[in-house]
Design a protein around this motif. Structure first.
Motif, PDB file in Angstrom:
ATOM      1  N   VAL A 220     -17.903   7.488   5.208  1.00  0.00           N
ATOM      2  CA  VAL A 220     -17.375   7.314   3.851  1.00  0.00           C
ATOM      3  C   VAL A 220     -15.860   7.546   3.843  1.00  0.00           C
ATOM      4  CG1 VAL A 220     -17.398   8.267   1.507  1.00  0.00           C
ATOM      5  CG2 VAL A 220     -19.544   7.835   2.708  1.00  0.00           C
ATOM      6  N   GLY A 221     -15.407   8.590   4.513  1.00  0.00           N
ATOM      7  CA  GLY A 221     -13.973   8.862   4.583  1.00  0.00           C
ATOM      8  C   GLY A 221     -13.210   7.733   5.250  1.00  0.00           C
ATOM      9  N   ASP A 222     -13.758   7.216   6.345  1.00  0.00           N
ATOM     10  CA  ASP A 222     -13.106   6.109   7.045  1.00  0.00           C
ATOM     11  C   ASP A 222     -13.067   4.847   6.190  1.00  0.00           C
ATOM     12  OD1 ASP A 222     -12.628   7.721   9.213  1.00  0.00           O
ATOM     13  OD2 ASP A 222     -14.295   6.926  10.420  1.00  0.00           O
ATOM     14  N   VAL A 223     -14.123   4.608   5.418  1.00  0.00           N
ATOM     15  CA  VAL A 223     -14.142   3.438   4.530  1.00  0.00           C
ATOM     16  C   VAL A 223     -13.059   3.566   3.467  1.00  0.00           C
ATOM     17  CG1 VAL A 223     -15.490   2.247   2.751  1.00  0.00           C
ATOM     18  CG2 VAL A 223     -16.535   2.794   4.945  1.00  0.00           C
ATOM     19  N   PHE A 224     -12.919   4.738   2.850  1.00  0.00           N
ATOM     20  CA  PHE A 224     -11.874   4.942   1.849  1.00  0.00           C
ATOM     21  C   PHE A 224     -10.476   4.764   2.452  1.00  0.00           C
ATOM     22  CE2 PHE A 224     -14.834   7.356  -1.027  1.00  0.00           C
ATOM     23  CZ  PHE A 224     -14.614   6.567  -2.150  1.00  0.00           C
ATOM     24  N   VAL A 225     -10.254   5.339   3.615  1.00  0.00           N
ATOM     25  CA  VAL A 225      -8.946   5.218   4.261  1.00  0.00           C
ATOM     26  C   VAL A 225      -8.682   3.761   4.639  1.00  0.00           C
ATOM     27  CG1 VAL A 225      -7.590   5.852   6.297  1.00  0.00           C
ATOM     28  CG2 VAL A 225      -8.859   7.601   5.047  1.00  0.00           C
ATOM     29  N   GLY A 226      -9.671   3.086   5.202  1.00  0.00           N
ATOM     30  CA  GLY A 226      -9.502   1.677   5.564  1.00  0.00           C
ATOM     31  C   GLY A 226      -9.236   0.796   4.356  1.00  0.00           C
ATOM     32  N   LEU A 227      -9.946   1.036   3.258  1.00  0.00           N
ATOM     33  CA  LEU A 227      -9.719   0.272   2.034  1.00  0.00           C
ATOM     34  C   LEU A 227      -8.312   0.520   1.503  1.00  0.00           C
ATOM     35  CD1 LEU A 227     -10.872  -1.535  -0.235  1.00  0.00           C
ATOM     36  CD2 LEU A 227     -11.615   0.572  -1.360  1.00  0.00           C
ATOM     37  N   GLY A 228      -7.868   1.770   1.560  1.00  0.00           N
ATOM     38  CA  GLY A 228      -6.518   2.090   1.105  1.00  0.00           C
ATOM     39  C   GLY A 228      -5.451   1.415   1.936  1.00  0.00           C
ATOM     40  N   VAL A 229      -5.621   1.417   3.240  1.00  0.00           N
ATOM     41  CA  VAL A 229      -4.657   0.755   4.123  1.00  0.00           C
ATOM     42  C   VAL A 229      -4.642  -0.750   3.854  1.00  0.00           C
ATOM     43  CG1 VAL A 229      -4.173   0.189   6.543  1.00  0.00           C
ATOM     44  CG2 VAL A 229      -4.732   2.535   5.889  1.00  0.00           C
ATOM     45  N   LEU A 230      -5.808  -1.330   3.615  1.00  0.00           N
ATOM     46  CA  LEU A 230      -5.895  -2.750   3.295  1.00  0.00           C
ATOM     47  C   LEU A 230      -5.154  -3.065   1.989  1.00  0.00           C
ATOM     48  CD1 LEU A 230      -7.153  -5.544   3.971  1.00  0.00           C
ATOM     49  CD2 LEU A 230      -9.058  -4.858   2.504  1.00  0.00           C
ATOM     50  N   LEU A 231      -5.339  -2.245   0.966  1.00  0.00           N
ATOM     51  CA  LEU A 231      -4.663  -2.466  -0.308  1.00  0.00           C
ATOM     52  C   LEU A 231      -3.147  -2.313  -0.184  1.00  0.00           C
ATOM     53  CD1 LEU A 231      -7.141  -0.706  -2.734  1.00  0.00           C
ATOM     54  CD2 LEU A 231      -6.569  -3.132  -2.691  1.00  0.00           C
ATOM     55  N   ILE A 232      -2.706  -1.340   0.586  1.00  0.00           N
ATOM     56  CA  ILE A 232      -1.267  -1.169   0.803  1.00  0.00           C
ATOM     57  C   ILE A 232      -0.710  -2.366   1.569  1.00  0.00           C
ATOM     58  CG2 ILE A 232       0.465   0.242   1.979  1.00  0.00           C
ATOM     59  CD1 ILE A 232      -1.338   2.677   1.261  1.00  0.00           C
ATOM     60  N   GLY A 233      -1.455  -2.873   2.524  1.00  0.00           N
ATOM     61  CA  GLY A 233      -1.033  -4.082   3.245  1.00  0.00           C
ATOM     62  C   GLY A 233      -0.951  -5.287   2.332  1.00  0.00           C
ATOM     63  N   ILE A 234      -1.910  -5.433   1.419  1.00  0.00           N
ATOM     64  CA  ILE A 234      -1.874  -6.530   0.449  1.00  0.00           C
ATOM     65  C   ILE A 234      -0.652  -6.394  -0.452  1.00  0.00           C
ATOM     66  CG2 ILE A 234      -3.046  -7.462  -1.591  1.00  0.00           C
ATOM     67  CD1 ILE A 234      -5.698  -6.877  -0.099  1.00  0.00           C
ATOM     68  N   ALA A 235      -0.319  -5.175  -0.847  1.00  0.00           N
ATOM     69  CA  ALA A 235       0.874  -4.955  -1.671  1.00  0.00           C
ATOM     70  C   ALA A 235       2.132  -5.363  -0.904  1.00  0.00           C
ATOM     71  CB  ALA A 235       0.967  -3.495  -2.102  1.00  0.00           C
ATOM     72  N   ALA A 236       2.183  -5.053   0.379  1.00  0.00           N
ATOM     73  CA  ALA A 236       3.344  -5.426   1.186  1.00  0.00           C
ATOM     74  C   ALA A 236       3.467  -6.940   1.306  1.00  0.00           C
ATOM     75  CB  ALA A 236       3.248  -4.793   2.571  1.00  0.00           C
TER      76      ALA A 236
END
Length: 113
Positions: free
Chosen positions: A7-23
């Motif tokens: 669950v922690g890895d999924v949250f971190v991975g989703l967050g990194v994906l969203l930050i990448g989309i913002a970039a």
């Protein structure tokens, strides 16, 4: 791998994906208004998702309090900052993309200052 780690890895991975989309949005979108909107939404949700992932992965009392306060502050301040950036761009007459719809026929808006 424990369910907590997953669950922690999924949250971190989703967050990194969203930050990448913002970039990507910051680099690819056509004007300052679209860029500010993309970054304010995706980056703030991405950071909150990363913080929640860290809370799940490292659930000590102090870490949970600090990270949840940081997530709450992020959710309260980023929309205001995004609005302020858009307002400053509007008041400085930053150009719009030619196909942009305006709410007022005279193109007015802002605070009237």
């Amino acid at each position: 791998m424990t369910p907590q780690t997953l669950v922690g890895d999924v949250f971190v991975g989703l967050g990194v994906l969203l930050i990448g989309i913002a970039a990507v949005g910051l680099l690819r979108l056509p004007d300052v208004y679209n860029r500010a909107n993309a970054v304010a939404k995706a980056a703030s949700l991405g950071l909150v998702s990363v913080l929640l992932g860290v809370v799940v992965l490292a659930p000590s009392g102090t870490a949970v309090v600090v990270l949840l306060v940081a997530a709450a502050l992020q959710l309260f301040t980023v929309p205001i900052a995004g609005y302020a950036i858009g307002e400053a761009a509007w008041l400085s007459r930053a150009p719009l993309v030619p196909g942009t719809h305006r709410d007022r026929p005279d193109g007015g808006g802002g605070t009237g200052a």
